[in-house]
Design a protein around this motif. Structure first.
Motif, PDB file in Angstrom:
ATOM      1  N   ASP A 105       0.795  -1.162  -0.025  1.00 22.28           N
ATOM      2  CA  ASP A 105       0.100  -0.058   0.076  1.00 22.28           C
ATOM      3  C   ASP A 105       0.833   1.178   0.309  1.00 22.28           C
ATOM      4  OD1 ASP A 105      -2.151  -1.532  -0.067  1.00 22.28           O
ATOM      5  OD2 ASP A 105      -2.890  -0.919   1.877  1.00 22.28           O
ATOM      6  N   MET A 106       0.897   1.896  -1.187  1.00 22.29           N
ATOM      7  CA  MET A 106       1.773   3.201  -1.287  1.00 22.29           C
ATOM      8  C   MET A 106       0.787   4.308  -1.228  1.00 22.29           C
ATOM      9  SD  MET A 106       4.519   2.106  -3.877  1.00 22.29           S
ATOM     10  CE  MET A 106       3.528   0.968  -5.078  1.00 22.29           C
ATOM     11  N   ILE A 107       1.355   5.462  -1.066  1.00 16.81           N
ATOM     12  CA  ILE A 107       0.725   6.689  -1.238  1.00 16.81           C
ATOM     13  C   ILE A 107       1.217   7.170  -2.622  1.00 16.81           C
ATOM     14  CG2 ILE A 107       0.425   7.253   1.136  1.00 16.81           C
ATOM     15  CD1 ILE A 107       2.846   9.260   1.024  1.00 16.81           C
ATOM     16  N   ASP A 108       0.643   8.388  -3.188  1.00 10.39           N
ATOM     17  CA  ASP A 108       0.980   8.874  -4.328  1.00 10.39           C
ATOM     18  C   ASP A 108       2.372   8.858  -4.596  1.00 10.39           C
ATOM     19  OD1 ASP A 108      -1.744   9.033  -4.974  1.00 10.39           O
ATOM     20  OD2 ASP A 108      -2.069  11.112  -4.690  1.00 10.39           O
ATOM     21  N   ASP A 109       3.327   9.403  -4.073  1.00 17.26           N
ATOM     22  CA  ASP A 109       4.644   9.647  -4.168  1.00 17.26           C
ATOM     23  C   ASP A 109       5.460   8.152  -4.221  1.00 17.26           C
ATOM     24  OD1 ASP A 109       5.091   8.987  -1.428  1.00 17.26           O
ATOM     25  OD2 ASP A 109       5.779  11.036  -1.186  1.00 17.26           O
ATOM     26  N   GLY A 110       4.704   7.066  -3.993  1.00 20.24           N
ATOM     27  CA  GLY A 110       5.500   5.777  -3.901  1.00 20.24           C
ATOM     28  C   GLY A 110       6.009   5.590  -2.327  1.00 20.24           C
ATOM     29  N   ARG A 111       5.753   6.461  -1.418  1.00 16.88           N
ATOM     30  CA  ARG A 111       6.078   5.994   0.024  1.00 16.88           C
ATOM     31  C   ARG A 111       5.088   4.737   0.540  1.00 16.88           C
ATOM     32  NH1 ARG A 111      10.011   8.177   2.648  1.00 16.88           N
ATOM     33  NH2 ARG A 111      11.016  10.110   1.586  1.00 16.88           N
ATOM     34  N   ILE A 112       5.454   4.172   1.497  1.00 17.17           N
ATOM     35  CA  ILE A 112       4.808   2.911   1.868  1.00 17.17           C
ATOM     36  C   ILE A 112       3.708   3.622   3.097  1.00 17.17           C
ATOM     37  CG2 ILE A 112       4.499   0.634   3.023  1.00 17.17           C
ATOM     38  CD1 ILE A 112       6.069   0.732   0.333  1.00 17.17           C
ATOM     39  N   MET A 113       2.524   3.596   2.761  1.00 17.38           N
ATOM     40  CA  MET A 113       1.444   3.848   3.750  1.00 17.38           C
ATOM     41  C   MET A 113       1.080   5.103   3.928  1.00 17.38           C
ATOM     42  SD  MET A 113      -0.593   1.259   4.783  1.00 17.38           S
ATOM     43  CE  MET A 113      -1.307   1.338   6.253  1.00 17.38           C
ATOM     44  N   THR A 114       2.213   6.091   4.337  1.00 12.26           N
ATOM     45  CA  THR A 114       2.272   7.554   4.775  1.00 12.26           C
ATOM     46  C   THR A 114       3.444   8.116   4.389  1.00 12.26           C
ATOM     47  OG1 THR A 114       3.247   7.142   7.132  1.00 12.26           O
ATOM     48  CG2 THR A 114       0.908   6.583   7.101  1.00 12.26           C
ATOM     49  N   ALA A 115       3.521   9.459   4.544  1.00 13.29           N
ATOM     50  CA  ALA A 115       4.550  10.261   4.076  1.00 13.29           C
ATOM     51  C   ALA A 115       5.595   9.777   5.022  1.00 13.29           C
ATOM     52  CB  ALA A 115       4.062  11.634   4.444  1.00 13.29           C
ATOM     53  N   GLN A 116       5.580   9.394   6.245  1.00 13.28           N
ATOM     54  CA  GLN A 116       6.796   8.884   6.974  1.00 13.28           C
ATOM     55  C   GLN A 116       7.467   7.471   6.668  1.00 13.28           C
ATOM     56  OE1 GLN A 116       3.721  10.141   8.752  1.00 13.28           O
ATOM     57  NE2 GLN A 116       4.811  12.041   8.524  1.00 13.28           N
ATOM     58  N   GLY A 117       6.366   6.629   5.792  1.00 12.48           N
ATOM     59  CA  GLY A 117       6.892   5.497   5.490  1.00 12.48           C
ATOM     60  C   GLY A 117       8.122   5.455   4.458  1.00 12.48           C
ATOM     61  N   LEU A 118       8.886   4.559   4.428  1.00 12.89           N
ATOM     62  CA  LEU A 118      10.029   4.383   3.549  1.00 12.89           C
ATOM     63  C   LEU A 118       9.571   4.359   2.045  1.00 12.89           C
ATOM     64  CD1 LEU A 118      11.590   0.980   3.462  1.00 12.89           C
ATOM     65  CD2 LEU A 118       9.185   1.503   4.421  1.00 12.89           C
ATOM     66  N   SER A 119      10.456   4.744   1.079  1.00 11.62           N
ATOM     67  CA  SER A 119      10.212   5.028  -0.154  1.00 11.62           C
ATOM     68  C   SER A 119      10.176   3.208  -0.952  1.00 11.62           C
ATOM     69  CB  SER A 119      11.120   5.939  -0.872  1.00 11.62           C
ATOM     70  OG  SER A 119      10.940   5.900  -2.384  1.00 11.62           O
ATOM     71  N   ILE A 120       9.519   3.291  -1.731  1.00 14.54           N
ATOM     72  CA  ILE A 120       9.497   2.041  -2.463  1.00 14.54           C
ATOM     73  C   ILE A 120      10.877   1.889  -3.370  1.00 14.54           C
ATOM     74  CG2 ILE A 120       8.476   2.990  -4.714  1.00 14.54           C
ATOM     75  CD1 ILE A 120       7.772  -0.637  -3.274  1.00 14.54           C
ATOM     76  N   ASP A 121      11.567   2.945  -3.705  1.00 13.45           N
ATOM     77  CA  ASP A 121      12.859   3.112  -4.358  1.00 13.45           C
ATOM     78  C   ASP A 121      13.865   2.808  -3.205  1.00 13.45           C
ATOM     79  OD1 ASP A 121      11.811   3.685  -7.040  1.00 13.45           O
ATOM     80  OD2 ASP A 121      11.357   5.729  -6.489  1.00 13.45           O
ATOM     81  N   ALA A 122      13.696   2.733  -1.979  1.00 13.60           N
ATOM     82  CA  ALA A 122      14.778   2.704  -0.916  1.00 13.60           C
ATOM     83  C   ALA A 122      14.639   1.371  -0.040  1.00 13.60           C
ATOM     84  CB  ALA A 122      15.069   3.821  -0.309  1.00 13.60           C
ATOM     85  N   LEU A 123      14.133   0.212  -0.839  1.00 14.25           N
ATOM     86  CA  LEU A 123      13.745  -0.846  -0.054  1.00 14.25           C
ATOM     87  C   LEU A 123      15.222  -1.397   0.586  1.00 14.25           C
ATOM     88  CD1 LEU A 123      11.231  -2.682  -1.988  1.00 14.25           C
ATOM     89  CD2 LEU A 123      10.794  -1.392  -0.214  1.00 14.25           C
ATOM     90  N   PRO A 124      14.694  -1.775   2.141  1.00 13.92           N
ATOM     91  CA  PRO A 124      16.306  -2.582   2.873  1.00 13.92           C
ATOM     92  C   PRO A 124      16.221  -3.938   2.093  1.00 13.92           C
ATOM     93  CG  PRO A 124      14.537  -1.743   4.272  1.00 13.92           C
ATOM     94  CD  PRO A 124      13.753  -1.563   3.015  1.00 13.92           C
ATOM     95  N   ARG A 125      17.564  -4.515   2.372  1.00 16.94           N
ATOM     96  CA  ARG A 125      18.091  -5.634   1.531  1.00 16.94           C
ATOM     97  C   ARG A 125      17.238  -6.676   1.980  1.00 16.94           C
ATOM     98  NH1 ARG A 125      21.904  -9.714   3.158  1.00 16.94           N
ATOM     99  NH2 ARG A 125      22.141  -8.682   4.990  1.00 16.94           N
ATOM    100  N   LEU A 126      16.709  -6.836   3.401  1.00 18.43           N
ATOM    101  CA  LEU A 126      15.993  -7.936   3.676  1.00 18.43           C
ATOM    102  C   LEU A 126      14.472  -7.525   4.332  1.00 18.43           C
ATOM    103  CD1 LEU A 126      18.727  -9.570   6.275  1.00 18.43           C
ATOM    104  CD2 LEU A 126      18.096 -10.155   3.846  1.00 18.43           C
ATOM    105  N   LYS A 127      13.634  -8.638   4.228  1.00 14.16           N
ATOM    106  CA  LYS A 127      12.348  -8.169   4.602  1.00 14.16           C
ATOM    107  C   LYS A 127      12.305  -7.872   6.169  1.00 14.16           C
ATOM    108  CE  LYS A 127       7.527 -10.064   5.061  1.00 14.16           C
ATOM    109  NZ  LYS A 127       7.612 -10.015   6.151  1.00 14.16           N
ATOM    110  N   SER A 128      13.198  -8.405   6.921  1.00 15.55           N
ATOM    111  CA  SER A 128      13.146  -8.141   8.371  1.00 15.55           C
ATOM    112  C   SER A 128      13.531  -6.605   8.492  1.00 15.55           C
ATOM    113  CB  SER A 128      14.072  -9.073   9.209  1.00 15.55           C
ATOM    114  OG  SER A 128      15.639  -9.260   8.418  1.00 15.55           O
ATOM    115  N   GLU A 129      14.524  -6.123   7.784  1.00 17.35           N
ATOM    116  CA  GLU A 129      14.686  -4.943   7.889  1.00 17.35           C
ATOM    117  C   GLU A 129      13.583  -3.671   7.550  1.00 17.35           C
ATOM    118  OE1 GLU A 129      19.564  -5.487   6.946  1.00 17.35           O
ATOM    119  OE2 GLU A 129      18.263  -5.022   5.559  1.00 17.35           O
ATOM    120  N   TYR A 130      12.973  -4.244   6.418  1.00 15.60           N
ATOM    121  CA  TYR A 130      11.627  -3.667   5.988  1.00 15.60           C
ATOM    122  C   TYR A 130      10.561  -3.511   7.155  1.00 15.60           C
ATOM    123  CZ  TYR A 130       7.422  -3.279   3.172  1.00 15.60           C
ATOM    124  OH  TYR A 130       6.118  -2.825   2.770  1.00 15.60           O
TER     125      TYR A 130
END
Length: 340
Positions: free
Chosen positions: A85-110
């Protein structure tokens, strides 16, 4: 799990749609899998380029939805794999969420990054990781098959050659299954509702200046009964793009694909508002076809890229390089059969 519960209830309300929430329903997932398989080039193994294989991939593309309901921990890891679930600018959920373009290497880090931003992963989803994991599994499958295929062709010992053949056939069944799973998540990624906070009607907690629908039947009605009524294989195949294989980087490719789908969220709601999904309006059918074609094109490309990546891989224990086995300069018996 509130997102999945809401989607499931919407599907129950939509006439002719089953209980389980599933992007595209059965029809859409089948079509994406079949169209992608039928579009594979001659460089892929012959066993993948048959009508039977295409049909099998189409059926297996439904499997991640059919396995739901197994309980915990089974469901937790799988249910959240179908969406992000992203907002319009590609951040996950909220403006405080991480960007889809800067996903951590591991899902646990995500998970940790989401929690630090006050976001529950059950609400956010981890579709990009499901796609990346499925691609990496397919590379390993293809690497194993390529070693077995080459070794079988060269082996002079009848017993070893028979084992290579049997293991190759086992791997072919696994490849079909794993392509089916990858097909499902790539298909989920082509459905706009699976990339947005507006996943089932416009999010009622956000501004809605265009007055888009907030109906909780939006998601299920679109991907289920409507898609089943209008989607056709020939239309999907005609809409597929030429393969895009140059400069491949998995960790860049997957977010770019999902952002392309995210960009179709507002057009979907605008079309819905304009009556484009009425039975006699061709615009809705064209929208569905375009999204299914996008999913099929991406899946076809990822299968081709996985095949090519496998040629530079190493497999087994002790490891053996695929290209060396194919060149006839390495014997893979211990790596494949084992030396314990």
């Amino acid at each position: 799990m509130k997102r999945l519960v809401v989607a499931a209830l919407a599907l129950v309300a939509a006439a002719g749609v089953g209980l389980q929430a599933s992007a595209w329903g059965n029809t859409g997932h089948r079509l994406i899998g079949v169209a992608a398989a039928r579009g594979l080039p001659a460089e892929l193994p012959a066993f993948l380029r048959t009508p039977g294989a295409a049909a099998e991939i189409g059926e297996l593309a439904r499997e991640p939805d059919r396995t739901k309901g197994g309980g915990q921990p089974h469901d937790r890891e799988r249910d959240t794999a179908h969406f992000v679930d992203m907002i319009d600018d590609g951040r996950i959920m909220t403006a405080q969420g991480l960007s889809i373009d800067a996903l951590p290497r591991l899902k646990s880090e995500y998970d940790a990054a989401l929690l630090s931003a006050g976001i529950e992963v059950d609400d956010a989803g981890y579709l990009p990781y499901a796609i990346m994991d499925g691609y990496q599994q397919l590379v390993r499958d293809f690497a194993t098959w390529r070693v077995l295929h080459a070794a079988e062709a060269r082996e002079t010992d009848p017993g070893k050659r028979a084992w290579y053949r049997e293991d190759r056939l086992r791997r072919e069944a696994l490849i079909l299954r794993d392509i089916g799973y990858l097909a499902h998540y790539v298909g989920d990624g082509s459905q706009p509702h699976h990339t947005t906070i507006h996943y089932n009607g416009w999010n009622r907690d956000t501004p809605n200046p265009e007055g888009f629908t907030t109906s909780r039947q939006t998601h299920g009605a679109f991907e289920g009964a409507f898609t089943a009524r209008v989607a056709r294989l020939d239309t999907v195949e005609r809409g597929m793009t030429a393969p895009a294989l140059e400069g491949f980087d998995l960790r860049a490719r997957v977010p770019a694909y999902l952002k392309t789908t995210l960009a179709q969220v507002t057009p979907f709601y605008a079309l819905e508002k304009a009556g484009g999904f009425a039975e006699s309006d061709p615009r809705g059918a064209a929208f569905v076809a375009a999204r299914l074609s996008a999913g099929a094109s991406e899946l076809r490309d990822l299968i081709i890229l996985a095949w090519r990546d496998a040629g530079d891989d190493a497999i087994g224990w002790p490891t053996v390089k695929v290209n060396e086995v194919e060149a006839g300069t390495a014997d893979p018996w211990l790596a494949m059969y084992g030396d314990d």
